[in-house]
Design a protein around this motif. Structure first.
Motif, PDB file in Angstrom:
ATOM      1  N   LEU A 543       0.801  -1.220   0.000  1.00  0.00           N
ATOM      2  CA  LEU A 543       0.000   0.000   0.000  1.00  0.00           C
ATOM      3  C   LEU A 543       0.834   1.271   0.000  1.00  0.00           C
ATOM      4  O   LEU A 543       0.352   2.340  -0.380  1.00  0.00           O
ATOM      5  CB  LEU A 543      -0.928   0.004   1.224  1.00  0.00           C
ATOM      6  N   ASN A 544       2.075   1.161   0.428  1.00  0.00           N
ATOM      7  CA  ASN A 544       2.934   2.346   0.527  1.00  0.00           C
ATOM      8  C   ASN A 544       3.692   2.657  -0.756  1.00  0.00           C
ATOM      9  O   ASN A 544       4.425   3.644  -0.824  1.00  0.00           O
ATOM     10  CB  ASN A 544       3.921   2.181   1.680  1.00  0.00           C
ATOM     11  N   ASP A 545       3.515   1.805  -1.784  1.00  0.00           N
ATOM     12  CA  ASP A 545       4.173   2.054  -3.069  1.00  0.00           C
ATOM     13  C   ASP A 545       3.621   3.309  -3.728  1.00  0.00           C
ATOM     14  O   ASP A 545       2.466   3.667  -3.510  1.00  0.00           O
ATOM     15  CB  ASP A 545       3.922   0.880  -4.026  1.00  0.00           C
ATOM     16  N   PRO A 546       4.424   3.966  -4.572  1.00  0.00           N
ATOM     17  CA  PRO A 546       3.853   4.980  -5.466  1.00  0.00           C
ATOM     18  C   PRO A 546       3.126   4.257  -6.605  1.00  0.00           C
ATOM     19  O   PRO A 546       3.536   3.162  -7.012  1.00  0.00           O
ATOM     20  CB  PRO A 546       5.075   5.748  -5.968  1.00  0.00           C
ATOM     21  N   PHE A 547       2.072   4.845  -7.122  1.00  0.00           N
ATOM     22  CA  PHE A 547       1.284   4.212  -8.179  1.00  0.00           C
ATOM     23  C   PHE A 547       1.061   5.183  -9.331  1.00  0.00           C
ATOM     24  O   PHE A 547       1.007   6.405  -9.135  1.00  0.00           O
ATOM     25  CB  PHE A 547      -0.085   3.769  -7.662  1.00  0.00           C
ATOM     26  N   ARG A 548       0.911   4.606 -10.503  1.00  0.00           N
ATOM     27  CA  ARG A 548       0.462   5.389 -11.659  1.00  0.00           C
ATOM     28  C   ARG A 548      -1.052   5.186 -11.749  1.00  0.00           C
ATOM     29  O   ARG A 548      -1.525   4.059 -11.918  1.00  0.00           O
ATOM     30  CB  ARG A 548       1.165   4.909 -12.931  1.00  0.00           C
TER      31      ARG A 548
END
Length: 872
Positions: A543-548
């Motif tokens: 959940l803490n990842d950056p996302f496009r």
């Protein structure tokens, strides 16, 4: 003595002088909070501040909020009118502190306003303070008690339990202890018998709460636990109608000038008198209350309907109609005539009433006429139920069918049954009603978990006007479960290109993609209390990842084309039909658009063509989008921008312009009208009295429409087997040929019926003074009916049952001479209802002629055989 206008103005001025911003009332119909249909408290429009989702520009506010309550504590719809101080629609005067002042100032100012400004006798006021709740670890509200103790004698401070003195927004959310102010307006003699303190919160009509001071300092979590809010808030609500009762020296809210003008008009129209007979008084109170609720709801954009909020409004209005029908002997529409009086009384502070006057009057009148027809139909159905009953008790299931299927009020059913010496199985009815409620609750129940906060930043930026993809981070998420959708997750981002459902436009879909290729699909986007919430069926692995974040471009483009088309359609309707046209609602999907507007006649085909041509001309002009995203509201209105029905706007608005079309709108649009490609109206219909609906398509759907039309045309030419022949001429020739053949067939059937008539006369047998025949005949239904009535003209004691079969469908037709319906107790309607069961069908009709349809031809012989039992 102050009138109600002065009382309202005095309240607002008092808090304005104490640095509160006067805020206009929010619409009574709520658009972006899935937990509520209607505004039921003054704090509803400020929820986003209490939740920390938005920062107010002013930490102090005051208003009078129009509210609607039809369920919950003391607010059951069926009880309104039976007492003198509860209402469906009411005004709630309030003052608010968002993290500014707290208990001490709220208490001090409330007392100052009531006793020094309004000059209410201090000796008739009582105070309640939260006593604490050990089970939840909540202590007594000692601060509030101590502040009050400085102002009033301790004998007038009453400790109240959690039910009365701990206010909660819902199962979850901000909450806190409250301090109520009650007033005792009983006579001196009554006060001498029982102390006012003993009657506080005991539902006494003259010892009532007028003001509730709520001190919000906790947040209720999904597991029921409480946590401290980061800031403390004040939320107060005072019943305007009750305040008027006290200040005008009345014993009933309905005796104040808030209601007396409407009550006098009801007396005049219905030739009745208020204050003489209790059942008439209740009816008048119900109507006076309900016309306010319905008028304000319609003015805010909620029309009566069969679902959701519209069903609630219809139910309120029908209750008023029913009381007028039963107790004031009103068999024709009359409630709509009260709207003028209401507008004269309240338009100064609520201008929307005057603006929407025609819609309010027309909708109420049409609803009245419709429900009066329902009542007339219900009376016939009830008579049939009574006529078929032998034990003088009407089952709860039958009564529930009348109520649920036909909208016939259960209390009217009970009243009529009592008058006719019948009983209603009330227990059985309540059981059926509870089953329905349980089904409804199960279907709509949603369990919402607490927000799991990943990044403590509630401010979310929408960038979807400029881009369909961007880098995002998830700031919070929670799980929700419902029977309808199953298990879903709601995600909030720090920045988002996804448009949240609003202004009639559906929410965006798309997906999230992490740097390691993890993909999560966004299946919907909605807004709740200023948060843009994205729905997904599962969560990312990290959940803490950056996302496009990527919006579905195809769906967005289609939706934008349809939304822009609604603006052009609005402009076209005003140009073709007149400037009285106003938008009354819209729905913008990727596949089609729906547009509701005010107009008092069906739009002709010629007018629809003009509207289509107007919109398509604007499309061909390739008008570019011009927008101002932060325009002062008044400046936008001054420049001619159209503000939409039932919407509440802030100080800054987004103005969208295409050529001469300019509207306040938060939706997404094409960059150029040429991107719409083409506009096609697919349907025009009525929504309610004075409100029409147009459905239309654009862009890809329009292209598909033309492709389908071309394909269908080619198929028609192929069926005609000669592509060189003009298809229209060929079809016209076929229609003429078909009409001629139908006439020939009809004549042949008539000739056949005439020939059959002689045969049937010879087959009639006399049974107990009745000429009887039961027979299967090979005729169409029209010919059978003609045959029955022709035979009936020759015999005055005739009883016939004919059966016919066509394509597996069976029709039973029963004829009974009018002369013997009562004499022989024969009823064609009852006969076919019973015999229809043998052919797996049913039907009905009049006592002398009725039909039943079914799908089991095997049952015909038994039906014909049993027909004789009714006279044997």
């Amino acid at each position: 003595m102050m009138n109600s206008r002065e009382i309202r103005k005095q309240f607002l001025k008092f808090f304005e002088d104490k640095s509160h911003e006067i805020v206009s009332s929010a619409p009574m119909v709520i658009k972006d909070d899935p937990t509520l249909m209607f505004t039921n408290a003054g704090m509803n429009q400020f929820k986003e501040y209490f939740l920390g989702n938005k920062v107010p520009k002013n930490q102090r506010a005051t208003d009078t909020q129009k509210c609607l309550r039809v369920s919950g504590k003391h607010n059951d719809l069926e009880e309104v009118g039976k007492d003198t101080y509860h209402h469906t629609m009411f005004e709630m005067l309030g003052n608010w502190s968002f993290g500014d002042y707290f208990k001490k100032d709220a208490i001090k100012w409330a007392w100052e306003l009531l006793t020094e400004v309004y000059k209410i006798d201090k000796d008739i006021l009582y105070i309640t303070v939260f006593e604490g709740a050990d089970a939840e670890g909540l202590p007594m509200d000692q601060d509030a008690y101590d502040f009050w103790k400085e102002i009033v004698p301790e004998s007038r401070i009453i400790l109240g339990n959690k039910k009365d003195n701990f206010w909660e927004m819902g199962d979850q959310g901000p909450c806190g202890p409250s301090s109520e102010i009650h007033v005792d307006i009983r006579s001196a003699e009554e006060k001498a018998k029982i102390p006012g303190a003993d009657l506080v919160n005991q539902d006494h009509p003259q010892v009532v709460e007028i003001w509730n001071l709520v001190f919000m300092e906790f947040n209720r979590k999904a597991d029921g636990s409480l946590e401290k809010l980061p800031a403390q808030h004040v939320d107060t609500g005072m019943g305007f109608e009750r305040l008027c009762m006290v200040l005008q020296g009345k014993k009933s809210n309905y005796d104040t000038d808030v209601f007396t003008p409407i009550i006098r008009e009801i007396e005049t129209i219905t030739n009745s008198k208020y204050g003489v007979k209790e059942e008439i008084d209740i009816a008048i109170r119900v109507i006076a209350d309900h016309v306010r609720a319905v008028s304000f709801a319609i003015a805010d954009g909620q029309l009566p309907s069969n679902t959701g909020a519209g069903y609630v409004i219809r139910r309120i209005l029908r209750r008023a109609i029913r009381y007028g029908f039963t107790f004031l002997d009103q068999k024709e529409a009359f409630i709509y005539k009260l709207v003028d009086t209401l507008i004269k009384q309240m338009h100064e502070f609520f201008p929307e009433l005057k603006k929407e006057k025609n819609i309010i009057i027309n909708v109420i009148r049409e609803e009245e006429n419709s429900f009066l027809r329902t009542l007339a139909q219900g009376l016939v159905l009830l008579d049939n139920i009574i006529g078929a009953n032998t034990d003088k008790v009407i089952s709860g299931s039958k009564a529930f069918e009348l109520y649920d299927t036909y909208g016939f009020p259960i209390d009217l059913t009970a009243l009529i049954l009592d008058e006719k010496g019948f009983q209603l199985d009330e227990k059985g009815f309540q059981e059926e009603l509870e089953k329905q409620k349980n089904r409804s609750r199960a279907a709509t129940k949603i369990e919402t978990g607490d927000w799991e906060v990943l990044i403590d930043d509630p401010i979310e930026e929408f960038v979807g006007y400029d881009t369909l993809e961007t880098q995002v981070r998830i700031t919070r998420y929670r799980k929700v479960e419902s029977k309808k959708d199953g298990e879903l997750y709601q995600l909030v981002f720090n920045i988002t290109p996804f448009y949240a459902e609003g202004g009639g436009q559906v929410g965006d879909k798309g997906y999230l993609e992490s740097t390691n290729g993890d993909v999560i699909y966004i299946i919907d986007t909605k807004k709740e209390n200023n948060l843009i919430i994205h729905f997904s069926k599962n969560l990312p692995k990290n959940l803490n990842d950056p996302f496009r974040a990527v919006v579905d471009e195809k769906q967005r483009n289609r939706t934008a084309a349809n939304h822009t088309a609604t603006h052009l359609l609005h402009q076209a309707l005003r140009s073709v039909l007149g400037t009285h046209v106003e938008q009354k609602g819209s729905m913008v999907h990727s596949g089609y658009l729906r547009f509701d507007f005010s107009h008092f006649a069906k739009v002709t085909s010629e007018e629809l063509t003009q509207v289509e041509d107007f919109v398509n001309a604007r499309i061909r002009e390739q008008l570019p989008l011009q927008e101002n995203r932060h325009m002062p509201y008044q400046e936008a209105i001054k420049e001619g921008a159209v503000a939409l029905f039932g919407e509440k706007y802030g100080d800054l608005v987004r103005a969208v312009k295409f050529g001469e079309s300019m509207e306040l709108c938060g939706g997404t649009h094409v960059a150029n009208t040429g991107d719409i490609w083409h506009f096609i109206i697919t349907n025009e219909s009525a929504v309610a009295a004075g409100v029409r609906r147009i459905e239309a398509i654009t862009f890809d759907a329009a292209k598909e429409y033309f492709a389908n039309q071309t394909e269908a045309f080619n198929k028609v030419k192929a069926v005609l087997k000669n592509n060189a022949v003009d298809p229209i001429k060929a079809i016209t020739a076929l229609q003429e040929e078909n009409t001629a053949m139908k006439k020939q067939i009809e004549q042949l059937l008539k000739d056949k019926a005439k020939g059959l008539k002689g045969e049937l006369k010879a087959e009639l047998e006399e049974v107990n003074g009745v000429r009887f025949l039961a027979k299967k005949v090979d005729l169409d239904q029209g010919s059978i009916k003609d045959l029955a009535f022709e035979l009936g003209s020759e015999f005055k004691n005739l009883y016939l049952l004919f059966a016919s079969e066509n394509d597996g469908k069976v029709i039973l037709t029963c004829y009974v001479s009018k002369e013997i319906v009562k004499e022989k107790e024969l009823n064609a309607g009852q006969i076919v209802r019973e015999l229809g069961k043998l052919i797996q069908g049913g039907g009905g009709g009049q006592p002398f002629f009725a039909t039943a349809g079914g799908k089991n031809p095997v049952g015909i012989p038994e039906a014909l055989l049993k027909a004789k039992d009714y006279i044997g």
